[in-house]
Scaffold this motif. Structure first.
Motif, PDB file in Angstrom:
ATOM      1  N   ARG A 641       0.808  -1.212   0.000  1.00 47.43           N
ATOM      2  CA  ARG A 641       0.000   0.000   0.000  1.00 47.43           C
ATOM      3  C   ARG A 641       0.844   1.265   0.000  1.00 47.43           C
ATOM      4  N   LEU A 643       2.897   4.388  -0.954  1.00 50.84           N
ATOM      5  CA  LEU A 643       2.878   5.266  -2.122  1.00 50.84           C
ATOM      6  C   LEU A 643       4.218   5.959  -2.362  1.00 50.84           C
ATOM      7  N   ARG A 701      -3.696   3.520  -2.148  1.00 43.47           N
ATOM      8  CA  ARG A 701      -3.438   2.245  -2.798  1.00 43.47           C
ATOM      9  C   ARG A 701      -4.070   1.142  -1.958  1.00 43.47           C
ATOM     10  N   LEU A 707      -4.632   1.647  -7.505  1.00 45.74           N
ATOM     11  CA  LEU A 707      -4.629   3.053  -7.144  1.00 45.74           C
ATOM     12  C   LEU A 707      -6.022   3.629  -7.276  1.00 45.74           C
ATOM     13  N   ASP A 737       3.605   5.503 -11.526  1.00 44.71           N
ATOM     14  CA  ASP A 737       3.959   4.541 -10.463  1.00 44.71           C
ATOM     15  C   ASP A 737       5.029   3.605 -10.983  1.00 44.71           C
TER      16      ASP A 737
END
Length: 823
Positions: A641, A643, A701, A707, A737
């Motif tokens: 999760r 980011l 996320r 996302l 990403d």
């Protein structure tokens, strides 16, 4: 001379400090108080208790106060005498203190007895404490400056010979430099030369008398010019057979060259003289925690603290870490402290708890410069348990003697190292024969069953002329250890026995409160029944062993086997159970038929942990594995999760406006909140914000890696990396990403990782042109253009593959990429 006199007074004060008991107690209860009547029963109990204590000695401390000793040596004698007296461990001992010099003119005496031979009980200690104060003022008019050894030895022997008990050791501790000086004493002759010769002759005579009176002489050399030959002669001239001829117990002179060694030398001398042992402790300056170890075999001891300075205070802690009282009873032990206001303090302990004792010393500022040493003088008075097999031997029959030892606490001695060098013997006496003595051994040879099990065994033959009652006693000689000499009574059997019996006790390890089984086999050849009684002897205190049934009836002309049970009380001490079991014939004047030791060992019952450690450790291991698995899963979820490294690009109409990179730690729970700053006169920019802030957008996320973007005024929806998503007022957001796969090119063009994206094409830029959160606007714009290439169905390579132009026409071969700056 005045200093020498005061030092001499301190010597004697220190000698009797331990014997006098605590000063605060005696001050409130003076020895002069009228004696109270003692009940006969109480007197008998007191006598029995005294007999259980350590063996007493009669000793005299004889202090040389002649001018041949320097003042500093006299001061050392003060502490030496205090240390000698503090080490005494028996309340039945008697002590005398004698100072000596010479007699050189009318009115002078060579000796001054300040404390006559006094029993060191509570009242006697108070008397000794009072009378020793007489030495505080030494008058040179009454004692000359010479050294009259004959007079000093004669005075000490006279006092020590006053007792009627010849079994009590008699010891003289002579503190001196060994230099005879009667050159100015008229009683020895008319001139100096003849006086010295006559003095030496007289000393030889007095030493011979000491030898005949069984008085030991232990010289302790003090001073800078010690006559070692003279001290040796005095040690060898007295009685030489103390402590059953044990090694190190023969009187000898001792010279201490340094102050650091004086305490150890003195206590070793005192321990050897009174058949005790010494345990060396630690040394340190206050404040400090010092330690000394008392062995399990010790039954009486004295922990001595050589503190030199009365300002040093001492606190004592037993091996369990508990502070013990300075007076009174505690956990089966008796305590008495003395010498608290002197240079040497001692804690006398009866039935000490074995192990390492801690002695805490404190001192005020200005009194912490001298080292404090702690030691323990101890003695083990053991109880002997004896069996004779057969229990009633016939005249001329061989019998086996077996002995084992236990302390007053009921601790059976099972460690052979505690009785190193021990000599054990048994003595059989009775009517019709001279006493028979036999040595007992623990070597595993017949009849000894097992070597080093601390059971001493031997064989003796009952003399042919023996008749009637027999008495068997044991004797033990070991450093610091004595036995109680209790007799075992038996009777000579005549002819064939009508009743015989044999005991068998189960050998096992049990817990307090458990039971042990035993068997009694009886053969009754008589015409009538016989009642046999089972009895327990020499039980450990607190064992509370019960036997059931206590009596067995043997039918006439039959063999009987009876089972019995020994029940151990819940308070039974751990270790080997002391004592023995005896079977007697109540119909034959209580004749002993058989005896047997209890071969039972008691261990602590299993604790909750002992019973459940397997399931508990297994469960704990499983729980740790599950916890570790959960932690790993949680960490993995947090990583999925996270980011960190995600880039946010703000644009409008394909033109890049700003870029923001999420740094490590800025996303909480997989969420990142940001706003669009529309400052007047400047292009919109991305700014990090707090959750719930006005106009804040949220990017997060999921655990699966997807996302999701929730605009400040809209619903949450999924976003794909590299694709533009509208957020408000014609503004678009592109999320890049590094975890997501690269975006595929569209038909007729290529969409790459860039600062800005135009319609139907790609606007290249340097990777360094963007900014992370907190930086300024993007870097300089790059040339706008387009990389064109043939359509390969959307499956183009990441980089062009150049091909040769064999014709040199300048045309690119098919399949190559070309940049068009005019696009």
């Amino acid at each position: 001379m005045q200093l020498r006199s005061k030092a001499g007074a301190l010597v004697v004060t220190g000698v009797l400090l331990a014997l006098s008991g605590p000063l605060n107690a005696t001050a409130t209860e003076p020895a002069r108080a009228p004696a109270r009547a003692v009940a006969p029963g109480a007197a008998k109990a007191a006598a029995a208790a005294a007999a259980e204590g350590p063996d007493p000695i009669d000793f005299a401390v004889v202090v040389d106060q002649s001018k041949s000793l320097a003042d500093k040596d006299l001061i050392r004698e003060v502490e030496a005498a205090a240390l000698l007296s503090q080490g005494e461990i028996s309340e039945r001992s008697r002590a005398a203190v004698i100072g000596f010099g010479s007699s050189e003119k009318a009115g002078q005496s060579p000796v001054r007895e300040v404390c006559g031979l006094t029993v060191a009980d509570a009242a006697g200690r108070q008397r000794l404490s009072d009378c020793v104060q007489q030495l505080s003022h030494r008058d040179p008019k009454h004692t000359g400056p010479g050294t009259d050894f004959p007079a000093a030895v004669r005075q000490a022997v006279d006092r020590l010979s006053e007792g009627t008990d010849t079994a009590v050791p008699k010891v003289v501790f002579l503190l001196t430099d060994g230099k005879l000086d009667v050159s100015d004493s008229p009683e020895y002759g008319t001139d100096a030369a003849s006086r010295q010769a006559n003095g030496a002759k007289r000393l030889t005579e007095e030493l011979a008398r000491a030898r005949s009176e069984s008085v030991q002489i232990w010289p302790l050399g003090f001073g800078s010019e010690i006559d070692k030959a003279a001290l040796t002669a005095m040690a060898e001239g007295g009685y030489r057979n103390g402590c059953a001829d044990l090694p190190g117990a023969t009187p000898r002179m001792r010279v201490v060259d340094s102050s650091a060694e004086i305490d150890q030398a003195l206590q070793e001398t005192f321990a050897a003289a009174r058949c005790a042992q010494i345990a060396q402790g630690t040394v340190g300056k206050p404040p400090a925690n010092l330690t000394v170890t008392i062995p399990p075999i010790a039954t009486d001891g004295s922990i001595t603290v050589s503190k030199h300075d009365p300002k040093v205070s001492v606190t004592y802690y037993d091996p369990s870490g508990r502070k013990v009282p300075t007076q009174g009873e505690f956990d089966g032990s008796s305590f008495e402290t003395s010498g608290q206001d002197g240079p040497v303090e001692a804690l006398r302990v009866k039935n000490p708890l074995p192990g390492r004792w801690r002695v805490h010393v404190e001192a005020p500022e200005g009194h912490r410069d001298r080292e404090v040493a702690v030691r323990a003088i101890w003695q083990g008075r053991l109880r002997s348990a004896v069996t004779l097999d057969p229990a009633s031997p016939r005249a001329g029959e061989r019998a086996v003697v077996e002995v084992r030892m236990q302390t007053r606490r009921g601790v059976v001695v099972t460690d052979p190292s505690q009785l190193a060098g021990v000599k054990v013997s048994a003595r059989l006496s009775g009517t019709g024969f001279a006493p028979v003595t036999v040595s007992l051994a623990d070597d595993g040879r017949e009849p000894d069953r097992q070597a080093q099990d601390v059971r001493f065994t031997g064989t003796l033959t009952v003399p042919a002329g023996a008749s009637g009652d027999l008495e068997l006693t044991t004797q033990m000689a070991a450093p610091g250890v004595t036995a109680d000499h209790r007799p075992l009574h038996a009777r000579v059997a005549s002819g064939a026995e009508k009743v015989t019996a044999g005991l068998t006790v189960e050998r096992k390890t049990v817990h307090p409160g458990d039971t042990v089984e035993g068997t009694l086999d009886v053969t009754n050849n008589d015409t009538g029944p016989h009642t046999l009684r089972l009895a327990l002897d020499d039980q450990s205190p607190g064992a509370a062993v019960r036997i059931s049934p206590a009596t067995v009836t043997a039918a006439p002309g039959e063999r009987t086997r009876a089972r019995f049970t020994l029940s151990l009380g819940p308070g039974t001490p751990l270790g080997e159970v002391g004592g023995s079991i005896t079977v007697v014939d109540t119909g034959d004047e209580g004749r002993v038929l058989d005896t047997s030791f209890l071969d039972v060992r008691v261990e602590a019952p299993p604790t909750w942990w002992d019973r459940w450690w397997g399931p508990v450790t297994g469960g704990a291991t499983l729980a740790l594995l599950l916890a570790a698995f959960a932690v790993v899963r949680l960490a993995a979820r947090r990583r999925r999760r996270d980011l960190s490294g995600v880039q946010l690009e703000l644009s409008t109409d394909g033109r890049a406006l700003d870029e923001l990179t999420i740094r490590s730690g800025q996303s909480t729970g997989g969420e990142f909140h940001f706003t669009v700053d529309r400052a007047r006169g400047a292009a919109p920019s991305l700014q990090r914000s707090t959750p719930g802030a006005s106009g804040a957008h949220r990017l997060r996320r999921t655990g699966g890696g997807e996302l999701l973007l929730r605009p400040s005024q809209g619903r949450e929806s999924a976003v794909r990396a590299g694709e533009a998503t509208g957020i408000a007022d014609g503004l678009e957001l592109v999320v890049r990403d590094r975890r997501a796969p690269a975006a595929r090119p569209s038909r007729g063009g290529w969409s790459g990782s860039s600062r800005g994206r135009g319609r139907g094409g790609w606007s290249g830029s340097s990777r360094g042109g963007g900014r992370t959160e907190g930086e300024g606007e993007a870097g300089s714009a790059q040339p706008r253009g387009r990389w064109s290439r043939p359509d390969r169905g959307g499956d183009a390579p990441d980089r062009p593959r150049p091909e040769a132009d064999p014709a040199g026409s300048g045309e690119q071969p098919a399949g190559t990429r070309r940049f068009d700056p005019n696009f």
